[in-house]
Design a protein around this motif. Structure first.
Motif, short mmCIF file in Angstrom:
data_model
loop_
_atom_site.label_atom_id
_atom_site.label_comp_id
_atom_site.label_asym_id
_atom_site.label_seq_id
_atom_site.Cartn_x
_atom_site.Cartn_y
_atom_site.Cartn_z
N PHE A 1 -12.82 -1.59 -13.04
CA PHE A 1 -11.39 -1.88 -13.20
C PHE A 1 -10.70 -1.87 -11.84
O PHE A 1 -9.90 -2.76 -11.52
N ALA A 2 -11.02 -0.87 -11.01
CA ALA A 2 -10.40 -0.74 -9.69
C ALA A 2 -10.71 -1.95 -8.82
O ALA A 2 -9.85 -2.42 -8.06
N ASN A 3 -11.93 -2.46 -8.90
CA ASN A 3 -12.30 -3.62 -8.09
C ASN A 3 -11.49 -4.85 -8.47
O ASN A 3 -11.17 -5.69 -7.62
N LEU A 4 -11.15 -4.98 -9.76
CA LEU A 4 -10.29 -6.09 -10.18
C LEU A 4 -8.89 -5.92 -9.60
O LEU A 4 -8.26 -6.89 -9.16
N ILE A 5 -8.41 -4.69 -9.58
CA ILE A 5 -7.10 -4.38 -8.99
C ILE A 5 -7.11 -4.73 -7.50
O ILE A 5 -6.18 -5.35 -6.98
N ILE A 6 -8.18 -4.31 -6.82
CA ILE A 6 -8.29 -4.53 -5.37
C ILE A 6 -8.36 -6.03 -5.06
O ILE A 6 -7.70 -6.52 -4.15
N LYS B 1 -5.60 -8.10 -2.90
CA LYS B 1 -5.92 -8.88 -1.70
C LYS B 1 -5.39 -10.31 -1.83
O LYS B 1 -4.90 -10.88 -0.85
N GLU B 2 -5.52 -10.87 -3.02
CA GLU B 2 -5.07 -12.24 -3.23
C GLU B 2 -3.55 -12.37 -3.12
O GLU B 2 -3.04 -13.44 -2.76
N THR B 3 -2.84 -11.28 -3.41
CA THR B 3 -1.37 -11.32 -3.36
C THR B 3 -0.82 -10.60 -2.13
O THR B 3 0.38 -10.36 -2.03
N ASP B 4 -1.72 -10.25 -1.20
CA ASP B 4 -1.34 -9.60 0.06
C ASP B 4 -0.73 -8.21 -0.13
O ASP B 4 -0.08 -7.68 0.77
N GLU C 1 3.14 8.57 -9.49
CA GLU C 1 3.96 7.62 -8.74
C GLU C 1 3.76 7.78 -7.23
O GLU C 1 3.60 6.79 -6.51
N LYS C 2 3.76 9.03 -6.77
CA LYS C 2 3.64 9.27 -5.33
C LYS C 2 2.24 8.99 -4.80
O LYS C 2 2.07 8.48 -3.69
N SER C 3 1.22 9.34 -5.59
CA SER C 3 -0.15 9.10 -5.12
C SER C 3 -0.47 7.61 -5.10
O SER C 3 -1.15 7.12 -4.19
N VAL C 4 0.03 6.86 -6.09
CA VAL C 4 -0.19 5.41 -6.09
C VAL C 4 0.56 4.76 -4.93
O VAL C 4 0.04 3.86 -4.26
N ALA C 5 1.77 5.24 -4.68
CA ALA C 5 2.53 4.72 -3.53
C ALA C 5 1.78 4.98 -2.23
O ALA C 5 1.69 4.11 -1.36
N LEU C 6 1.22 6.19 -2.12
CA LEU C 6 0.47 6.54 -0.92
C LEU C 6 -0.77 5.67 -0.76
O LEU C 6 -1.03 5.12 0.31
N VAL C 7 -1.54 5.53 -1.84
CA VAL C 7 -2.77 4.74 -1.78
C VAL C 7 -2.48 3.30 -1.38
O VAL C 7 -3.15 2.73 -0.53
N PHE C 8 -1.43 2.72 -1.97
CA PHE C 8 -1.12 1.33 -1.65
C PHE C 8 -0.55 1.18 -0.25
O PHE C 8 -0.69 0.13 0.36
N ASP C 9 0.07 2.23 0.26
CA ASP C 9 0.49 2.18 1.66
C ASP C 9 -0.72 2.31 2.60
O ASP C 9 -0.78 1.66 3.64
#
Length: 221
Positions: A137-142, A146-149, A192-200
């Motif tokens: 699932f995570a690989n699909l997210i990744i 990447k496709e949407t920058d 919310e904060k951990s997802v924000a951190l990971v995406f940053d």
């Protein structure tokens, strides 16, 4: 063809019966069964039949985790808006939906996992199939990110992104198990904060989210 379907349905029912009875045993006694033979007898199947589905109680616990993952994905994908979500929003949706499914199993999970610390204990063998499904699932997210920058390709690091998301998943699980806030409000904030951190970290900016997340952890002690 009908005979094959009957056999398949019967097997699925027996597997579900084992999972349900195992969870019930843990809820009633606070621990997993000791003997496969006695457990099988208690649900009126033979020990041999038990081994047709699981080789040990570790396998049963793994089956419960697979069940939790499947329920999470089914509920998440049933939302009409899910397909329109960005990669980040899909990850948030997974975690929030996952926690809702975990809540339905909280007493069972607390009996088995509360108080376990350290990476090895935080990732017992029974989470292996759950981890593999999550990483798919995570690989699909990744890939979508990447496709949407939203996610930046980095040489030598991009292939570790799925591992970073798995570590985040373990963190959220451990945080939720220990969370005593009303309505698990702190877990919602942690997601919310951990997802924000990971995406940053896998995106373009990290310092602000890292500081905010560290402050949140300090205040939550």
């Amino acid at each position: 063809m009908e005979d094959i379907e009957v056999v398949k349905t019967s097997a699925e029912n027996t597997r579900a019966k084992i999972l349900s009875a195992f969870k019930e045993h843990v809820l009633e006694t606070g621990r997993q069964p000791v003997s496969v033979y006695k457990f099988a007898q208690s649900i009126q199947i033979s020990e041999e039949e038990f081994y047709n589905y699981f080789t040990s109680f570790e396998g049963v616990k793994g089956g419960v985790w697979e069940q939790i993952f499947d329920q999470t994905v089914a509920l998440m994908e049933a939302q009409d808006v899910y397909r329109a979500y960005s990669a980040k929003e899909k990850l948030l949706s997974f975690y929030f939906t996952w926690v809702e499914v975990l809540k339905k199993n909280r007493s069972y999970l607390l009996a088995l996992y509360l108080g376990q610390t350290g990476y090895k204990k935080a990732m017992p063998d029974e989470l292996r199939n759950f981890r593999n499904r999550f990483k798919d699932f995570a690989n699909l997210i990744i890939l979508e990110g990447k496709e949407t920058d939203q996610i930046v390709e980095r040489r030598g690091l991009s292939d570790k992104y799925e591992d970073a998301l798995w570590v985040e998943t373990l963190f959220i699980l451990q945080f939720w198990l220990k969370d005593t806030s009303p309505g698990f409000e702190k877990t919602d904030a942690a997601i919310e904060k951990s997802v924000a951190l990971v995406f940053d970290l896998i995106g373009k900016t990290a310092v602000d989210s890292l500081f905010d997340f560290a402050k949140f952890l300090y205040q939550s002690k």
